[in-house]
Design a protein around this motif. Structure first.
Motif, PDB file in Angstrom:
ATOM      1  N   ASP A 213     -80.872  40.113  83.182  1.00 56.16           N
ATOM      2  CA  ASP A 213     -80.789  40.641  81.818  1.00 56.16           C
ATOM      3  C   ASP A 213     -80.441  39.516  80.838  1.00 56.16           C
ATOM      4  O   ASP A 213     -81.068  39.383  79.790  1.00 56.16           O
ATOM      5  CB  ASP A 213     -79.728  41.751  81.757  1.00 56.16           C
ATOM      6  N   PHE A 214     -79.464  38.685  81.223  1.00 53.25           N
ATOM      7  CA  PHE A 214     -79.041  37.580  80.355  1.00 53.25           C
ATOM      8  C   PHE A 214     -80.202  36.628  80.095  1.00 53.25           C
ATOM      9  O   PHE A 214     -80.497  36.271  78.947  1.00 53.25           O
ATOM     10  CB  PHE A 214     -77.862  36.835  81.009  1.00 53.25           C
ATOM     11  N   SER A 215     -80.901  36.225  81.151  1.00 49.81           N
ATOM     12  CA  SER A 215     -81.956  35.228  80.925  1.00 49.81           C
ATOM     13  C   SER A 215     -83.164  35.851  80.232  1.00 49.81           C
ATOM     14  O   SER A 215     -83.858  35.183  79.480  1.00 49.81           O
ATOM     15  CB  SER A 215     -82.332  34.494  82.215  1.00 49.81           C
ATOM     16  N   GLU A 216     -83.351  37.140  80.419  1.00 48.35           N
ATOM     17  CA  GLU A 216     -84.410  37.844  79.672  1.00 48.35           C
ATOM     18  C   GLU A 216     -84.100  37.795  78.168  1.00 48.35           C
ATOM     19  O   GLU A 216     -84.963  37.491  77.351  1.00 48.35           O
ATOM     20  CB  GLU A 216     -84.486  39.301  80.168  1.00 48.35           C
ATOM     21  N   ARG A 217     -82.842  38.048  77.813  1.00 43.88           N
ATOM     22  CA  ARG A 217     -82.442  38.037  76.396  1.00 43.88           C
ATOM     23  C   ARG A 217     -82.435  36.622  75.819  1.00 43.88           C
ATOM     24  O   ARG A 217     -82.645  36.425  74.627  1.00 43.88           O
ATOM     25  CB  ARG A 217     -81.032  38.617  76.229  1.00 43.88           C
ATOM     26  N   MET A 218     -82.155  35.650  76.661  1.00 44.34           N
ATOM     27  CA  MET A 218     -82.051  34.260  76.195  1.00 44.34           C
ATOM     28  C   MET A 218     -83.417  33.581  76.033  1.00 44.34           C
ATOM     29  O   MET A 218     -83.559  32.625  75.279  1.00 44.34           O
ATOM     30  CB  MET A 218     -81.234  33.435  77.196  1.00 44.34           C
ATOM     31  N   SER A 219     -84.414  34.059  76.780  1.00 50.15           N
ATOM     32  CA  SER A 219     -85.712  33.356  76.808  1.00 50.15           C
ATOM     33  C   SER A 219     -86.628  33.905  75.729  1.00 50.15           C
ATOM     34  O   SER A 219     -86.913  35.103  75.735  1.00 50.15           O
ATOM     35  CB  SER A 219     -86.378  33.547  78.177  1.00 50.15           C
ATOM     36  N   PRO A 220     -87.113  33.056  74.823  1.00 53.63           N
ATOM     37  CA  PRO A 220     -87.974  33.573  73.755  1.00 53.63           C
ATOM     38  C   PRO A 220     -89.206  34.302  74.284  1.00 53.63           C
ATOM     39  O   PRO A 220     -89.672  35.257  73.670  1.00 53.63           O
ATOM     40  CB  PRO A 220     -88.354  32.328  72.957  1.00 53.63           C
ATOM     41  N   LEU A 221     -89.701  33.886  75.430  1.00 55.03           N
ATOM     42  CA  LEU A 221     -90.884  34.563  75.986  1.00 55.03           C
ATOM     43  C   LEU A 221     -90.510  35.556  77.087  1.00 55.03           C
ATOM     44  O   LEU A 221     -91.387  36.119  77.736  1.00 55.03           O
ATOM     45  CB  LEU A 221     -91.873  33.530  76.553  1.00 55.03           C
ATOM     46  N   GLY A 222     -89.229  35.719  77.332  1.00 51.93           N
ATOM     47  CA  GLY A 222     -88.795  36.623  78.414  1.00 51.93           C
ATOM     48  C   GLY A 222     -88.907  35.939  79.767  1.00 51.93           C
ATOM     49  O   GLY A 222     -89.501  34.857  79.893  1.00 51.93           O
ATOM     50  N   ASN A 223     -88.320  36.558  80.790  1.00 53.50           N
ATOM     51  CA  ASN A 223     -88.376  35.987  82.142  1.00 53.50           C
ATOM     52  C   ASN A 223     -89.816  35.900  82.637  1.00 53.50           C
ATOM     53  O   ASN A 223     -90.624  36.785  82.366  1.00 53.50           O
ATOM     54  CB  ASN A 223     -87.606  36.883  83.127  1.00 53.50           C
ATOM     55  N   ALA A 224     -90.089  34.848  83.392  1.00 54.16           N
ATOM     56  CA  ALA A 224     -91.406  34.712  84.029  1.00 54.16           C
ATOM     57  C   ALA A 224     -91.383  35.489  85.346  1.00 54.16           C
ATOM     58  O   ALA A 224     -90.423  35.393  86.106  1.00 54.16           O
ATOM     59  CB  ALA A 224     -91.694  33.245  84.288  1.00 54.16           C
ATOM     60  N   THR A 225     -92.435  36.245  85.605  1.00 53.15           N
ATOM     61  CA  THR A 225     -92.518  37.019  86.859  1.00 53.15           C
ATOM     62  C   THR A 225     -93.020  36.121  87.994  1.00 53.15           C
ATOM     63  O   THR A 225     -93.511  35.007  87.759  1.00 53.15           O
ATOM     64  CB  THR A 225     -93.506  38.189  86.707  1.00 53.15           C
ATOM     65  N   ALA A 226     -92.941  36.675  89.203  1.00 52.13           N
ATOM     66  CA  ALA A 226     -93.456  35.950  90.371  1.00 52.13           C
ATOM     67  C   ALA A 226     -94.972  35.742  90.235  1.00 52.13           C
ATOM     68  O   ALA A 226     -95.491  34.671  90.579  1.00 52.13           O
ATOM     69  CB  ALA A 226     -93.137  36.728  91.644  1.00 52.13           C
ATOM     70  N   ALA A 227     -95.674  36.743  89.704  1.00 53.66           N
ATOM     71  CA  ALA A 227     -97.134  36.618  89.545  1.00 53.66           C
ATOM     72  C   ALA A 227     -97.460  35.517  88.529  1.00 53.66           C
ATOM     73  O   ALA A 227     -98.428  34.762  88.707  1.00 53.66           O
ATOM     74  CB  ALA A 227     -97.721  37.953  89.102  1.00 53.66           C
ATOM     75  N   GLU A 228     -96.650  35.413  87.482  1.00 49.98           N
ATOM     76  CA  GLU A 228     -96.884  34.353  86.479  1.00 49.98           C
ATOM     77  C   GLU A 228     -96.577  32.969  87.074  1.00 49.98           C
ATOM     78  O   GLU A 228     -97.275  31.996  86.776  1.00 49.98           O
ATOM     79  CB  GLU A 228     -96.042  34.624  85.229  1.00 49.98           C
ATOM     80  N   ALA A 229     -95.550  32.919  87.932  1.00 47.54           N
ATOM     81  CA  ALA A 229     -95.257  31.650  88.620  1.00 47.54           C
ATOM     82  C   ALA A 229     -96.464  31.245  89.462  1.00 47.54           C
ATOM     83  O   ALA A 229     -96.853  30.072  89.505  1.00 47.54           O
ATOM     84  CB  ALA A 229     -94.016  31.797  89.496  1.00 47.54           C
TER      85      ALA A 229
END
Ligand SMILES: NC(=O)c1ccc[n+]([C@@H]2O[C@H](COP(=O)([O-])OP(=O)(O)OC[C@H]3O[C@@H](n4cnc5c(N)ncnc54)[C@H](O)[C@@H]3O)[C@@H](O)[C@H]2O)c1
Length: 276
Positions: A213-229
């Motif tokens: 939740d914290f890194s989702e709120r901190m990241s301008p583009l949101g957390n990267a998913t495993a599929a995006e990785a």
């Protein structure tokens, strides 16, 4: 959508345990993009997980190997070269485990035999794989090796424990081996620093839900998913990134460049309101 980015490329993918694994998503996308590969994991993980389903889906062979055992890795590479009747083009190291994290032992009290296991499984295994590939001359020129890492190598994140130390070592191995392998065989080596991701390994980190939740709120583009990785890693295996090497590449929606975001401040503010 680009097609056949990995046509005629062969490789080894370490670390697919189940369909949540980052390595699983990489295998699916590599298959879609025309690659052929061997899937590897420990014998226990092969028994307990669902890697055989992935093998069936992607037409791949599964070869058991403990990545801390040079003997196992050597046998795996021999089998791989025999299977493909020649050298390979890419390797994914998607391996991590800390017995201290798993047992909830705090960093100040870590048990050293556990710590050594953390380093062996999560970092030295990368060196062992590279060393064997290098001495067997198993990777074609312009081949690509990628390992998964986390920003806890650079910044302290509560709960990540000795995995932060292991990731710092892993990234350093990528640079040190990247120099020699690049100079002598034109093989590139990079680490991809991924957002927290809800996988089996990720779920072992204490407070993972708050961290997500914290890194989702901190990241301008949101957390990267495993599929995006997986998309990013396919690009790194492809010929479109032939001169990218010895890099730690952040794939985290911008998290690593942030100090504080408006969304995180607003959430933090709520905790003060609750106290009033
Ligand atoms: N999930 C996250 O939040 C996150 C974030 C950044 C980086 N990473 C990294 O991504 C990589 C993959 O993890 P994941 O999140 O997909 O979880 P995962 O649990 O699906 O994968 C970890 C894999 O490591 C394998 N492994 C453990 N010990 C091994 C050994 N001795 N030999 C060979 N394989 C072994 C496991 O069997 C498993 O398949 C790890 O390096 C992890 O640290 C994960």
């Amino acid at each position: 959508m680009v097609e056949n980015l990995l046509k005629e490329k062969k490789g080894i993918i370490f670390g697919a345990l189940n369909d949540k694994s980052i390595a699983w998503k990489v295998a699916e996308k590599a298959h879609e993009q025309g690659a052929e590969f061997i899937l590897s994991n420990t014998d226990v993980a092969i028994r307990m997980g669902t890697i055989n389903e992935l093998a069936e889906k992607t037409g791949s062979l599964v070869v058991g190997a403990d990545a801390t055992s040079s003997e196992d890795i050597k046998k795996l590479f021999e089998k791989t070269l025999e299977n493909f009747n020649g050298k390979i083009d890419f390797v994914l190291h998607s391996i991590g485990m800390s017995p201290n994290v798993r047992k909830g032992i705090p960093y100040t009290d870590i048990n050293y035999p556990n710590f050594i296991k953390t380093l062996d499984i999560s970092a030295l295994s990368f060196h062992k794989i590279l060393q064997i590939a290098y001495h067997m001359d198993a990777i074609n020129e312009w081949g690509s090796v990628v390992a998964l890492t986390y920003v806890a190598a650079q910044r302290t994140l509560a709960g990540y424990n000795d995995m932060g130390d292991a990731k710092a070592l892993l990234e350093s191995i990528g640079r040190s081996f990247g120099y020699v392998y690049g100079r002598n065989h034109k093989v590139r080596i990079n680490t991809v620093s991924q957002s927290p991701t809800p996988t089996t390994a990720g779920s072992g980190v204490s407070g993972i839900d708050s961290l997500l939740d914290f890194s989702e709120r901190m990241s301008p583009l949101g957390n990267a998913t495993a599929a995006e990785a997986a998309d990013y890693i396919i690009l790194l295996f492809s010929d479109l990134t032939r001169k990218v090497t010895m890099q730690n590449l952040y794939h985290d929606g911008g998290f690593s460049s942030m100090g504080m975001s408006q969304r995180a401040i607003e959430q933090y503010q709520k905790s003060f309101e609750d106290c009033d």
